[in-house]
Design a protein around this motif. Structure first.
Motif, PDB file in Angstrom:
ATOM      1  N   GLY A  97       0.808  -1.211   0.000  1.00  0.00           N
ATOM      2  CA  GLY A  97       0.000   0.000   0.000  1.00  0.00           C
ATOM      3  C   GLY A  97       0.840   1.259   0.000  1.00  0.00           C
ATOM      4  N   THR A  98       0.150   2.368  -0.188  1.00  0.00           N
ATOM      5  CA  THR A  98       0.787   3.678  -0.222  1.00  0.00           C
ATOM      6  C   THR A  98      -0.056   4.642   0.592  1.00  0.00           C
ATOM      7  N   VAL A  99       0.574   5.373   1.475  1.00  0.00           N
ATOM      8  CA  VAL A  99      -0.121   6.379   2.269  1.00  0.00           C
ATOM      9  C   VAL A  99      -0.227   7.644   1.425  1.00  0.00           C
ATOM     10  N   LEU A 100      -1.453   8.141   1.284  1.00  0.00           N
ATOM     11  CA  LEU A 100      -1.693   9.333   0.470  1.00  0.00           C
ATOM     12  C   LEU A 100      -2.570  10.307   1.244  1.00  0.00           C
ATOM     13  N   PRO A 101      -2.414  11.600   0.992  1.00  0.00           N
ATOM     14  CA  PRO A 101      -3.162  12.594   1.765  1.00  0.00           C
ATOM     15  C   PRO A 101      -4.646  12.673   1.421  1.00  0.00           C
ATOM     16  N   ASP A 102      -5.017  12.340   0.164  1.00  0.00           N
ATOM     17  CA  ASP A 102      -6.415  12.514  -0.228  1.00  0.00           C
ATOM     18  C   ASP A 102      -6.718  11.755  -1.518  1.00  0.00           C
ATOM     19  N   ARG A 103      -7.980  11.837  -1.949  1.00  0.00           N
ATOM     20  CA  ARG A 103      -8.392  11.130  -3.169  1.00  0.00           C
ATOM     21  C   ARG A 103      -7.754  11.720  -4.421  1.00  0.00           C
ATOM     22  N   ALA A 104      -7.447  12.999  -4.409  1.00  0.00           N
ATOM     23  CA  ALA A 104      -6.783  13.608  -5.567  1.00  0.00           C
ATOM     24  C   ALA A 104      -5.402  12.982  -5.764  1.00  0.00           C
ATOM     25  N   ALA A 105      -4.698  12.728  -4.683  1.00  0.00           N
ATOM     26  CA  ALA A 105      -3.390  12.083  -4.775  1.00  0.00           C
ATOM     27  C   ALA A 105      -3.537  10.643  -5.248  1.00  0.00           C
TER      28      ALA A 105
ATOM     29  N   LEU B 232      -1.909   8.982  -8.579  1.00  0.00           N
ATOM     30  CA  LEU B 232      -1.132   7.745  -8.530  1.00  0.00           C
ATOM     31  C   LEU B 232      -1.668   6.729  -9.532  1.00  0.00           C
ATOM     32  N   LEU B 233      -2.979   6.603  -9.627  1.00  0.00           N
ATOM     33  CA  LEU B 233      -3.568   5.693 -10.618  1.00  0.00           C
ATOM     34  C   LEU B 233      -3.191   6.116 -12.032  1.00  0.00           C
ATOM     35  N   ARG B 234      -3.246   7.403 -12.303  1.00  0.00           N
ATOM     36  CA  ARG B 234      -2.893   7.915 -13.629  1.00  0.00           C
ATOM     37  C   ARG B 234      -1.436   7.594 -13.965  1.00  0.00           C
ATOM     38  N   ARG B 235      -0.541   7.829 -13.018  1.00  0.00           N
ATOM     39  CA  ARG B 235       0.882   7.560 -13.255  1.00  0.00           C
ATOM     40  C   ARG B 235       1.154   6.062 -13.406  1.00  0.00           C
ATOM     41  N   THR B 236       0.465   5.247 -12.614  1.00  0.00           N
ATOM     42  CA  THR B 236       0.636   3.796 -12.688  1.00  0.00           C
ATOM     43  C   THR B 236       0.209   3.269 -14.050  1.00  0.00           C
TER      44      THR B 236
ATOM     45  N   GLY C 155     -10.192  -3.129   2.699  1.00  0.00           N
ATOM     46  CA  GLY C 155     -10.437  -3.951   1.523  1.00  0.00           C
ATOM     47  C   GLY C 155     -11.585  -3.482   0.650  1.00  0.00           C
ATOM     48  N   ARG C 156     -12.102  -2.283   0.927  1.00  0.00           N
ATOM     49  CA  ARG C 156     -13.199  -1.741   0.116  1.00  0.00           C
ATOM     50  C   ARG C 156     -12.648  -1.064  -1.136  1.00  0.00           C
ATOM     51  N   LEU C 157     -13.291  -1.342  -2.261  1.00  0.00           N
ATOM     52  CA  LEU C 157     -12.936  -0.683  -3.509  1.00  0.00           C
ATOM     53  C   LEU C 157     -13.319   0.787  -3.405  1.00  0.00           C
ATOM     54  N   VAL C 158     -12.349   1.679  -3.614  1.00  0.00           N
ATOM     55  CA  VAL C 158     -12.626   3.112  -3.491  1.00  0.00           C
ATOM     56  C   VAL C 158     -12.466   3.868  -4.803  1.00  0.00           C
ATOM     57  N   MET C 159     -11.739   3.270  -5.778  1.00  0.00           N
ATOM     58  CA  MET C 159     -11.562   3.950  -7.054  1.00  0.00           C
ATOM     59  C   MET C 159     -11.110   2.931  -8.095  1.00  0.00           C
TER      60      MET C 159
END
Length: 76
Positions: free
Chosen positions: A19-27, A31-35, A61-65
């Protein structure tokens, strides 16, 4: 800050166990875009696959995006 786990699919299945600790959904969106951009570049060039998906889960384990990236070139 929340921790998110990114899993990818479509010919390159990778499960994120750290996992990765991120400050918010924008981050997370960034991350998804870069991945997916990296997958299109690296794996797409090597395998010829041009469609990739990624899913982000929270610590429970909940799908969030979800994200999908495609690249298609059409000759006229």
């Amino acid at each position: 800050m929340p921790r998110y786990f990114i899993d990818t699919a479509e010919h390159v299945a990778v499960r994120d166990d750290e996992g990765t600790v991120l400050p918010d959904r924008a981050a997370l969106r960034d991350l998804l875009r870069r991945t997916l951009t990296a997958l299109l570049h690296d794996e797409g060039e090597e395998t010829g696959v041009n469609d990739f998906t990624a899913r982000a889960y929270d610590e429970d384990g909940r799908l969030v995006m979800r994200a999908r990236a495609s690249f298609h070139v059409v000759d006229p």
